[in-house]
Design an enzyme around this catalytic site. Structure first.
Site: not given
Ligand code: ATP
Ligand code: MG
Length: 555
Positions: A35, A261, A271
């Site tokens: 995102e 994660r 984030k």
């Molecule tokens: P948010 O959705 O809270 O803004 P997010 O860290 O999930 O934050 P996204 O941009 O939705 O951000 O993440 C993109 C991809 O990265 C998703 O598939 C998410 O599951 C993966 N991702 C995010 N943080 C991690 C992490 N710490 N370890 C592994 N994969 C991650």
């Protein structure tokens, strides 16, 4: 694909291999779906390596898809940064750059399809009410009084939502599933909300936007994604993901799989928190070298291959855990040790005057660029009567195992001569400001013809030829391994996460250092020129200290 990303087998790779073998999947398609509401961090690097890595290993492809369904939080700056950072990490999506917003028209048609088939309705309840009526884990939700509208009425209202007739939040489109479902995600989840906001790509074409749940699986289906890999928090959304695919005329049938994660000690990978750190000015920006973002790691001098290796070693599993940050540091050192040319830099300079070296004279000495890599070549370094050595390399009253400079002690200056400390010069406050020494002209290159031994070899620079630089030493951004565990994550910030050394002296070749390119400052650690470094104002970042710390390496 970079080879280090190639992993052994894990449960995801087993699933993909079995699907190819059974013929359920003909060609593997994955996607990385950020995102664009912030910069990518090392947790995203793990998702990137898994998605691009698996696709490449099985001869498939991985799409980069921006999950841009919330125009209020998304910005072009983030979109650009994400593309740059995925490329820097070593991955290429080729033609396959997509956006959930590319599918807004199709998603809208599918929403109407759900309405026509009796599987969605327009709800007039405000968001707070919808939330309040969802129930809890132990209590079922309650049905909205608007749940049983006719398909005609729903279509009319939904079209008017789209036409902009209603203000933000006035109505939502909800799936009609089951308000008593054990899984709360199935209790008539919201599919569309009204948001009068311009979108970075679609401008003002839309004032209703699909939710993550409605956009994600359908985008996967449109792109022909076979394995939709995500983190464990989406496990409870999987029944909804499947329900929507079951109730829509989608062109393909993706499946979602979840993994743990990445969490790392002393590090925050939320984030929301990272955005706040930037907004509140706790750090210089998203690429402040103390941040866990890829932009920050690049600026700090961490090579992308070290990140890929680290991520690979953390494995793929469904068990949540916290990785020791020492494992990250280890991967970084391993890469830098191989790649970084050696240079001499004095971080806390103390003047050393060689009394028997002629005034005004200087000479060029021969130094190797990498002790384990002859191909890295050699260079010349200037020697002169006035030098700088590290302040910490001198002790007036040394303890037993301190072999470096002290009155009467002979040491080796690397690539230069053996020198003996003769005298200590103090200022009015009594602080040591200069050492006087003599050198043995016969020891040029570092060894005496009579074979006598010295215990310590020190780095140094020639005072007149040295260049001045600011050097920034970074510590952990947070003071505890589990930031936020005490309630307030900002209270756990490490007040000593940045130490700035304003007046360091470097060997002259470092004036041309390229920002980001790794260099070992001998005995001091791995460094790189900062992106803000200029010829008239050199700035270096410490990427990481040497393994065993300063004192031990000093001998
Ligand atoms: P948010 O959705 O809270 O803004 P997010 O860290 O999930 O934050 P996204 O941009 O939705 O951000 O993440 C993109 C991809 O990265 C998703 O598939 C998410 O599951 C993966 N991702 C995010 N943080 C991690 C992490 N710490 N370890 C592994 N994969 C991650
Ligand atoms: Mg997310």
């Amino acid at each position: 694909m970079p080879d280090e990303a190639a992993a052994g087998r894990d449960f995801l790779r087993d699933i993909v291999a079995a699907d190819l073998e059974s013929g359920r999947t003909r060609a593997v398609v994955t996607r990385f779906p950020p995102e664009p509401n912030g910069y990518l961090h090392i947790g995203h690097a793990k998702a990137i390596c898994i998605n691009f890595g698996i696709a490449a290993e099985f001869g498939g492809r991985c799409n980069l898809r921006f999950d841009d369904t919330n125009p209020v939080k998304e910005e072009q700056e983030y979109i650009d940064a994400i593309e740059r950072d995925v490329r820097w990490l070593g991955f290429d999506w080729g033609e396959h750059l997509h956006h959930a917003s590319d599918y807004f028209a199709q998603l809208y048609d599918w929403a109407e399809h759900l309405i026509r088939t009796g599987h969605a309705y327009v709800d007039d309840l405000p968001a707070a009410e919808v939330q309040a009526m969802r129930g809890t884990l132990t209590e079922p939700g309650r049905e909205s009084p608007y749940r049983n509208r006719s398909a005609e009425e729903n279509l009319d209202l939904f079209r008017r939502m789209r036409a902009g007739e209603f203000p933000n939040g006035a109505r939502t489109l909800r799936a009609k599933i089951d308000m008593a479902a054990g899984n709360i995600n199935l209790r008539d989840p919201v599919l569309y909300r009204i948001l009068h906001a311009a979108h970075p790509r679609t401008g003002t074409a839309w004032c209703i936007y699909p939710t993550y749940d409605f956009a994600h699986g359908q985008s996967d289906a449109i792109e022909g994604v076979t394995h939709s890999l995500c983190t464990l928090e989406f496990e409870d959304h999987r029944p909804l993901y499947d329900w929507l695919l079951d109730h829509l005329p989608v062109p393909s049938r993706p499946r979602q799989y979840e993994t743990a994660r990445l969490n790392i000690g002393y590090t925050v990978l939320s984030k929301r928190v990272l955005t706040e750190l930037v907004r509140r000015g706790h750090v210089e920006g998203w690429d402040d070298p103390r941040m866990p973002t890829l932009a920050a790691l690049r600026r700090r001098g961490v090579p992308p291959a070290a990140i890929r290796d680290f991520v690979r070693r953390t494995g793929v599993s469904r068990a949540n855990s916290v990785v020791d940050i020492a494992m990250f540091d280890h991967a970084v050192r391993e890469h830098l040790n191989r790649a970084a040319p050696r240079r001499m830099a004095v971080l806390r300079p103390l003047k050393l005057v060689i009394e028997n070296y002629p005034e005004g004279q200087s000479e060029q000495l021969d130094a190797v660029n990498h002790p384990e890599d002859p191909a890295a070549g050699r260079r010349k370094i200037p020697f002169a009567r006035e030098l700088y050595v590290e302040t910490d390399d001198f002790m007036e009253n040394p303890p037993k195992k301190f072999y470096r400079l002290s009155p009467g002690r002979e040491v080796r200056l690397r690539y230069a001569y053996l020198v003996t400390c003769r005298e200590v010069v103090r200022n009015a406050a009594g602080e040591v400001v200069e050492l006087r020494a003599t050198y043995d002209p016969a020891s040029r290159g570092g060894n005496a013809p009579d074979g006598r031994k010295v215990q310590a070899t020190l780095h140094w620079v020639a005072a007149p030829q040295s260049v001045r630089a600011e050097v920034r030493l970074y510590g952990h951004l947070f003071a505890r391994p589990d930031p936020g565990a005490g309630g307030d994550v900002f209270a756990d910030l490490n007040p000593r996460s940045l130490e700035t050394l304003a007046d360091c002296r470097l060997e002259p070749s470092l004036a041309d250092a390229v920002p980001g390119a790794a260099i070992q400052f001998e005995r001091n650690g791995y460094f790189c020129a900062d992106t803000t470094s200029r010829p008239d104002r050199l700035v270096f970042n410490r990427t990481i200290a040497l393994r065993d710390g300063y004192a031990k390496a000093a001998g």
